[in-house]
Enzyme design. Structure first.
Site, short mmCIF file in Angstrom:
data_model
loop_
_atom_site.label_atom_id
_atom_site.label_comp_id
_atom_site.label_asym_id
_atom_site.label_seq_id
_atom_site.Cartn_x
_atom_site.Cartn_y
_atom_site.Cartn_z
N HIS A 122 -3.88 95.69 36.19
CA HIS A 122 -2.25 96.04 37.83
C HIS A 122 -2.15 97.02 37.81
CE1 HIS A 122 -2.07 91.42 38.88
NE2 HIS A 122 -2.62 91.68 37.21
N ASN A 175 0.11 85.84 41.11
CA ASN A 175 -0.56 86.29 41.37
C ASN A 175 -0.56 85.49 42.92
OD1 ASN A 175 -1.44 88.08 39.46
ND2 ASN A 175 -3.18 86.64 38.52
N HIS A 214 7.99 91.65 34.10
CA HIS A 214 8.40 90.79 32.43
C HIS A 214 8.92 89.16 32.61
CE1 HIS A 214 8.52 89.48 28.29
NE2 HIS A 214 9.85 89.70 28.10
FE1 HDD Z 1 -0.27 90.06 33.69
C1 HDD Z 1 0.76 93.02 34.58
C2 HDD Z 1 0.46 88.77 36.63
C3 HDD Z 1 -1.71 86.74 32.60
C4 HDD Z 1 -0.16 91.43 29.88
N1 HDD Z 1 0.58 90.77 35.46
C5 HDD Z 1 0.56 91.90 35.53
C6 HDD Z 1 1.65 91.97 36.72
C7 HDD Z 1 1.04 91.00 37.73
C8 HDD Z 1 0.50 90.42 36.56
C9 HDD Z 1 1.45 90.96 38.98
C10 HDD Z 1 1.84 93.74 37.64
C11 HDD Z 1 3.23 93.18 37.25
C12 HDD Z 1 3.03 94.92 38.12
O1 HDD Z 1 2.97 94.93 39.38
O2 HDD Z 1 3.85 95.49 37.18
N2 HDD Z 1 -0.75 88.27 34.56
C13 HDD Z 1 -0.55 87.81 35.25
C14 HDD Z 1 -0.30 86.67 36.03
C15 HDD Z 1 -1.14 86.74 34.89
C16 HDD Z 1 -0.89 87.42 33.58
C17 HDD Z 1 -0.16 85.87 36.91
C18 HDD Z 1 -1.70 85.10 34.19
C19 HDD Z 1 -1.05 83.84 34.46
N3 HDD Z 1 -0.76 89.00 31.54
C20 HDD Z 1 -1.65 88.11 31.41
C21 HDD Z 1 -1.59 88.12 30.05
C22 HDD Z 1 -0.99 88.95 28.91
C23 HDD Z 1 -0.94 89.88 30.33
C24 HDD Z 1 -2.35 86.88 29.83
C25 HDD Z 1 -1.29 89.15 27.74
C26 HDD Z 1 -1.05 88.64 26.84
N4 HDD Z 1 0.20 91.67 32.72
C27 HDD Z 1 -0.20 92.00 31.52
C28 HDD Z 1 0.15 92.99 31.00
C29 HDD Z 1 0.86 94.64 32.70
C30 HDD Z 1 0.23 93.31 33.14
C31 HDD Z 1 -0.65 93.99 29.80
C32 HDD Z 1 0.37 95.50 32.31
C33 HDD Z 1 1.33 96.21 32.75
C34 HDD Z 1 2.46 95.82 32.72
O3 HDD Z 1 2.48 94.26 31.93
O4 HDD Z 1 3.83 96.10 32.93
O5 HDD Z 1 1.71 93.09 30.12
#
Ligand code: HDD
Length: 691
Positions: free
Chosen positions: A78, A151, A342
């Site tokens: 993202h 999402n 978060h």
């Molecule tokens: Fe995630 C970012 C949505 C599964 C780990 N995720 C991130 C963002 C969104 C989502 C909208 C951007 C937030 C922003 O604008 O800063 N992610 C989802 C959805 C998931 C999902 C709807 C499944 C239902 N994500 C998911 C899993 C993991 C992550 C299973 C890890 C185990 N996601 C992250 C992250 C991020 C992230 C690495 C990257 C930047 C952040 O978090 O702040 O932690």
């Protein structure tokens, strides 16, 4: 300049006590970051006009030092996103379901920040990549920040957070070659998917037009997982969160997406910026699907499995509040880049389910901010700080900016109620729902997660004919970029379990024979009924409000026709852009000069929801001889757009390759009024015409 010795630390002098993320430097005396006034910001300090630079030039060193460290790591997923401020307000008091302040105080406006994003592309990638869109909402409630990190698709690729790094590694650029950027059309992604049948439902969504939205404003949002709502008495219900756009759903087509990415890679950003800054505030309703354990047990799928949704026909979506975005950020970096969402940020009254994907996310989102924002004090950044009072014993660390006074930095302590620092609140403090869990400790996947195809099939059968065709085309496009035939074959084997029509259409498009169906983890496939909520076209807009009309003009165009179109478009709340051969504009029939918004090659017709072509006879002759002009009209036609034109423009349309009798969706401005045309435009496309 006066010195204000009482100004709080962490703000620029004289700016009051609250947290600031932006300051207005306009017209102020330039200083170094230490406040030393700057006399010359053009030249380094040298020994002689042509001599060497001097180390003592603290201003130069500070400026370059700061520049060298301007970048922070982009989000691991993202990375490319765009945020805006707004508010949430509940329609009703939901105390019978939850004690969350945000859902029990109807009419109270709760500040909100929303960041939309693509998933796979790097920060500088294009907006119209075929991809999932992030829809992350932060509500600054009276009892702490509540983040719904969702999402625009209600299901996910994987069931267990353990597989997230693999999914993302496979989707992003391949590690040896460093490409392709921002797309899943490559071997690694489809190889991974071909071994992960649980992804098949999500793949249906990403191969549909949901993955190429027309605007952030025209897409739904979903919390995806099952969460809990908990009342003050401790009664818990399961809940799924939805954001339903009042603007209706709309997507572009894939050939348009490909062109838009070149013509305006910031298409979605610009759209949100233009809409909000023009006072057209997008709005979503918060929808909840609430159910209890007993209802959950009756579903033919597991509510803890994030690859499944709950059809709205089974549990209706109740609309309980609205989210309005009404203010763009002042500073992209301070707000959109530094905001940290978060899934673990939930206020009292909201709680988690045991969804293994959600449980893993609850670790990842806190952890990732250490790399991205540099330490544990990212919550001190104004965009991340709660807007309610917050007090804890967490202390120190890099860039600590809000620090407690006094001696007590631990508890329990005997320093008394005032000097002893913050105290727990057993009444209103967050309490986890005391759900019971049992079973042996092992790495296992529940049998109830094993049906990988039923909801994928349900999604496919819920689409209109046009949407099904787009899905098949998307799969053919993506798999045609896959170089390894065995990967394509494995995918086709899964598609046979989703729907034979889809498998045949894709096999045909690839020029490949169909393999045997893939062995399914679970034998029986339930034939779930089609669900209208899953189609974009069945949930389009009611009118042309918020859409964009492009008007192609040349010298001599009828001034009255142009003015009539513009005012009719404004009356329905649409935006208008004028496109001409030169941005300086055109001289209209009444002799006035009308400046253009776009030169023709910078404003291709794919950027507009509908088009009008207002030309004089001379203008039509001139544009007929010009390739970019002919392509402008031909594309609008081929993409099924509604077209209005002056009668004099008819020969130009024929030169562009439109048929003699263009039929549905083409309006002659002398016969049909501009309001009639704009009324028809609310249907957005004439799908029979599009190839
Ligand atoms: Fe995630 C970012 C949505 C599964 C780990 N995720 C991130 C963002 C969104 C989502 C909208 C951007 C937030 C922003 O604008 O800063 N992610 C989802 C959805 C998931 C999902 C709807 C499944 C239902 N994500 C998911 C899993 C993991 C992550 C299973 C890890 C185990 N996601 C992250 C992250 C991020 C992230 C690495 C990257 C930047 C952040 O978090 O702040 O932690």
């Amino acid at each position: 300049m006066t010195i204000d010795p009482t100004a709080p630390q962490g703000t620029r002098a004289g700016e009051g006590g609250e947290l600031h993320q932006t300051v207005d430097d306009g017209g102020a005396r330039m200083t170094t970051q230490q406040g030393i006034p700057v006399a010359d910001d053009q030249n380094t300090l040298r020994q002689g006009a042509r001599g060497p630079a001097l180390m003592e030039d603290f201003h130069f060193r500070e400026k370059i030092f700061h520049f060298d460290h301007e970048r922070i790591p982009e989000r691991v997923v993202h990375a490319r996103g765009y945020g805006a401020h707004g508010f949430f307000e509940a329609y009703e008091d939901l105390s019978d379901l939850t004690c969350a302040h945000a859902l029990t105080h109807p009419g109270e406006r709760i500040p909100a920040f929303v960041r939309f994003s693509t998933v796979a592309g790097n920060k500088g990638s294009a907006d119209l990549a075929r991809d999932v869109r992030g829809f992350a909402v932060k509500l600054y409630t009276a009892e702490g920040n509540w983040d719904i990190v969702g999402n625009n698709i209600p299901v996910f690729f994987i069931q267990d957070a353990m597989k997230f790094p693999d999914l993302i590694h496979a989707a992003k650029q391949e590690p040896d070659r460093g490409f392709p950027q921002a797309q899943t059309a490559h071997d690694n992604f489809w190889d991974f998917i071909s071994w992960m049948p649980e992804a098949m439902n999500m793949v249906m969504w990403t191969m549909s037009d949901r993955a190429i939205p027309r605007s952030f404003r025209f897409m739904e949002g979903f919390g995806v997982h099952t969460f809990r709502l908990v009342t003050a008495e401790g009664k818990s219900s399961f809940v799924k969160f939805h954001w339903k756009p009042k603007q209706g759903l709309q997507s572009v087509t894939w050939p348009e997406a490909v062109t838009i990415n070149g013509a305006d890679p910031d298409f979605h950003r610009r759209d949100l910026w233009d809409a909000i800054n023009s006072g057209d505030f997008p709005e979503w309703e918060l929808g909840i699907q609430v159910f209890d354990e007993e209802v959950a047990e009756g579903f033919p799928f597991d509510i803890l499995d994030a690859t499944k949704l709950i059809p709205e026909e089974l549990v209706p979506v109740r609309r309980v509040g609205r989210l309005v975005l009404d203010r763009m950020v002042d500073n992209f970096f301070a707000e959109t880049e530094q905001v940290a969402f978060h899934t673990g940020n939930v206020p009292p009254g909201v709680d988690f389910s045991d969804d293994p994907l959600l449980q893993g996310r609850n670790f990842s989102y806190l952890d990732t901010q250490i790399s991205r924002l540099g330490g544990p004090n990212f919550t001190h950044l104004p965009i991340n700080a709660p807007k309610c009072p917050f007090h804890s014993f967490q202390q120190d660390g890099h860039m600590a900016m809000t620090n407690p006074k006094g001696r007590a930095n631990y508890e329990p302590n005997g320093w008394g109620s005032k000097a002893g620092g913050p105290r727990e609140d057993p009444e209103r403090g967050f309490r986890s729902h005391p759900a019971e869990a049992q079973g042996p400790r092992r790495r296992a996947r529940s049998e109830t997660f094993a049906d990988h195809y039923s909801q994928a099939r349900q999604f496919y059968v819920s689409q209109t004919e046009v949407e099904r065709r787009h899905m098949a085309d998307a799969l053919v496009f993506e798999l045609s970029k896959v170089e390894t035939p065995q990967i394509r074959t494995r995918l086709l084997a899964h598609l046979r379990n989703v729907h034979e029509d889809l498998a045949s259409a894709v096999g045909e498009g690839l020029g490949m024979d169909l393999p045997d169906p893939a062995p399914a983890a679970r034998e029986t496939l339930t034939d779930l009924p089609s669900s209208s909520a899953l189609s974009i076209l069945k949930n389009g807009p009611l009118n042309f409000h918020g859409r964009k009309l492009g008007i192609l003009l040349a010298d001599g165009a009828d001034a009255k026709a142009v003015a009539g179109l513009k005012s009719a478009a404004e009356d329905v709340g649409a935006m208008v852009e004028l496109v001409a051969l030169k941005v300086g504009g055109v001289r209209l029939s009444d002799g006035s000069v009308l400046p253009a918004d776009q030169r023709i090659d910078g404003g291709p017709s794919v950027l507009y929801d509908a088009v009008a072509i207002v030309l004089s006879e001379d203008g039509a002759r001139m544009l007929s001889a010009m390739h970019p002009a002919r392509v402008w009209a031909a594309d609008a036609w081929a993409h099924g757009k509604f077209i209005a034109h002056s009668i004099e423009a008819a020969p130009f349309l024929m030169a562009a390759g439109l048929p003699d009798a263009p039929g549905e969706g083409v309006f002659e401005l002398e016969k049909d009024t501009a309001p009639d045309f704009l009324d028809a435009c609310s249907q957005l496309r004439v799908w029979d015409r599009a190839p």
